[in-house]
Design an enzyme around this catalytic site. Structure first.
Site, PDB file in Angstrom:
ATOM      1  CG  ASP A 131      -5.225  -6.684  -6.029  1.00 33.22           C
ATOM      2  OD1 ASP A 131      -5.509  -7.676  -5.344  1.00 33.22           O
ATOM      3  OD2 ASP A 131      -4.490  -6.759  -7.033  1.00 33.22           O
ATOM      4  CB  SER A 132      -1.077  -4.004  -2.765  1.00 34.15           C
ATOM      5  OG  SER A 132      -1.482  -4.874  -1.731  1.00 34.15           O
ATOM      6  N   GLY A 160       4.674  -9.955   3.929  1.00 37.26           N
ATOM      7  CA  GLY A 160       4.936 -10.168   2.507  1.00 37.26           C
ATOM      8  C   GLY A 160       6.409 -10.015   2.151  1.00 37.26           C
ATOM      9  NE  ARG A 196      -1.855  -1.788   1.864  1.00 43.30           N
ATOM     10  CZ  ARG A 196      -0.774  -2.572   1.726  1.00 43.30           C
ATOM     11  NH1 ARG A 196       0.260  -2.455   2.547  1.00 43.30           N
ATOM     12  NH2 ARG A 196      -0.742  -3.482   0.778  1.00 43.30           N
TER      13      ARG A 196
HETATM   14  P1  IMP Z   1      -3.444  -9.239  -2.582  1.00 41.33           P
HETATM   15  O1  IMP Z   1      -3.517  -7.757  -2.783  1.00 41.33           O
HETATM   16  O2  IMP Z   1      -4.214  -9.684  -1.401  1.00 41.33           O
HETATM   17  O3  IMP Z   1      -3.748  -9.979  -3.831  1.00 41.33           O
HETATM   18  O4  IMP Z   1      -1.961  -9.669  -2.229  1.00 41.33           O
HETATM   19  C1  IMP Z   1      -0.960  -8.763  -2.150  1.00 41.33           C
HETATM   20  C2  IMP Z   1       0.360  -9.487  -1.956  1.00 41.33           C
HETATM   21  O5  IMP Z   1       1.370  -8.571  -2.357  1.00 41.33           O
HETATM   22  C3  IMP Z   1       0.642  -9.795  -0.493  1.00 41.33           C
HETATM   23  O6  IMP Z   1       0.299 -11.105  -0.163  1.00 41.33           O
HETATM   24  C4  IMP Z   1       2.126  -9.555  -0.376  1.00 41.33           C
HETATM   25  O7  IMP Z   1       2.828 -10.696  -0.785  1.00 41.33           O
HETATM   26  C5  IMP Z   1       2.367  -8.460  -1.393  1.00 41.33           C
HETATM   27  N1  IMP Z   1       2.263  -7.125  -0.766  1.00 41.33           N
HETATM   28  C6  IMP Z   1       1.301  -6.191  -0.938  1.00 41.33           C
HETATM   29  N2  IMP Z   1       1.531  -5.109  -0.187  1.00 41.33           N
HETATM   30  C7  IMP Z   1       2.664  -5.376   0.486  1.00 41.33           C
HETATM   31  C8  IMP Z   1       3.400  -4.643   1.444  1.00 41.33           C
HETATM   32  O8  IMP Z   1       3.048  -3.544   1.875  1.00 41.33           O
HETATM   33  N3  IMP Z   1       4.518  -5.236   1.895  1.00 41.33           N
HETATM   34  C9  IMP Z   1       4.939  -6.459   1.479  1.00 41.33           C
HETATM   35  N4  IMP Z   1       4.276  -7.200   0.608  1.00 41.33           N
HETATM   36  C10 IMP Z   1       3.137  -6.662   0.102  1.00 41.33           C
END
Ligand code: IMP
Length: 222
Positions: free
Chosen positions: A82-83, A177, A205
């Protein structure tokens, strides 16, 4: 060899995780036709969502006997990521709402497009000068072993952050993203311009995965 089922439907994340961890693991990803639940990411923290994703998928694998579980003697883990992005001038937003930042306004279901999220971010930061455009990406990984012979333990959690700032316009075509808007500290190009190998050397990450690699070494698994 250790198998990791990467509990995400985001192909970019799977690609980055596999590229960073390298050939020492076997990778599985969630397929569209898998009988695995779609996890509602409603926890208030990255860690809460990562743990929820890892535990939900691991439990579903154990209960539903999904055919992808390997033979009992093989080591098999579910890995959830989750990020998101925290922007200081926005009080830490979009944070856990990063994937559906634009949809928070429209009330639309599901995730927003990257273009819509980036446009909203630029709009909110329109009057914010460079010195106050500081931000960071955060990544929380949750790892849980799936083994029919032993009870499921609480996931191991690993975290990484990457400091930087938000640019005034998107630049570059790599990554996903918010990458076209994020300039990591010490660089003058966005993640999307820097390309995969540079990003994977310094990203949130990559840092979380370095911790995970150390955990595997320390636990004697690798
Ligand atoms: P989730 O972790 O699937 O809830 O969504 C993470 C969201 O954070 C992604 O859809 C991106 O919009 C953003 N995100 C997470 N990691 C990155 C990255 O490494 N680069 C750019 N956007 C990121």
């Amino acid at each position: 060899m250790i198998t990791l089922l990467i509990a995400t439907r985001n192909a970019h994340k799977v690609g980055e995780i596999a590229a960073i961890l390298g050939a020492g693991f076997r990778y599985l990803k969630i397929q569209g036709d898998d009988d695995l639940p779609v996890v509602v990411e409603d926890a208030p923290t990255f860690a809460g969502n990562a743990v929820k994703k890892a535990e939900t998928i691991a439990r579903a694998l154990l209960l539903r006997s999904v055919s992808r579980l390997p033979a009992a003697q093989e080591k098999f883990f579910v890995l959830a990521d989750d990020s998101g992005l925290e922007v200081d001038a926005l009080g830490g937003a979009p944070g856990v709402h990063s994937a559906r930042f634009a949809a928070l306004d429209s009330g639309a279901d599901g995730n927003s497009t990257d273009a819509d999220n980036n446009a909203k971010l630029l709009r909110l930061l329109a009057d914010v000068p460079q010195a106050r455009r500081t931000a960071r990406f955060r990544c929380v990984l949750a790892l849980v072993e799936v083994n029919r012979a032993v009870p499921m333990l609480a996931p191991q959690v690993f975290e990484g952050a990457c400091e930087g700032r938000i640019d005034f316009a998107p630049r570059g075509v790599g990554g996903f993203g918010y990458d076209p808007l994020f300039i990591p500290l010490g660089q003058d190009k966005s993640f999307a311009e820097l390309g995969e190998s540079v990003k994977n050397g310094l990203s949130h990450r990559a840092k979380a995965l370095a911790e995970l690699r150390e955990w595997f070494k320390g636990s004697g698994e690798k």
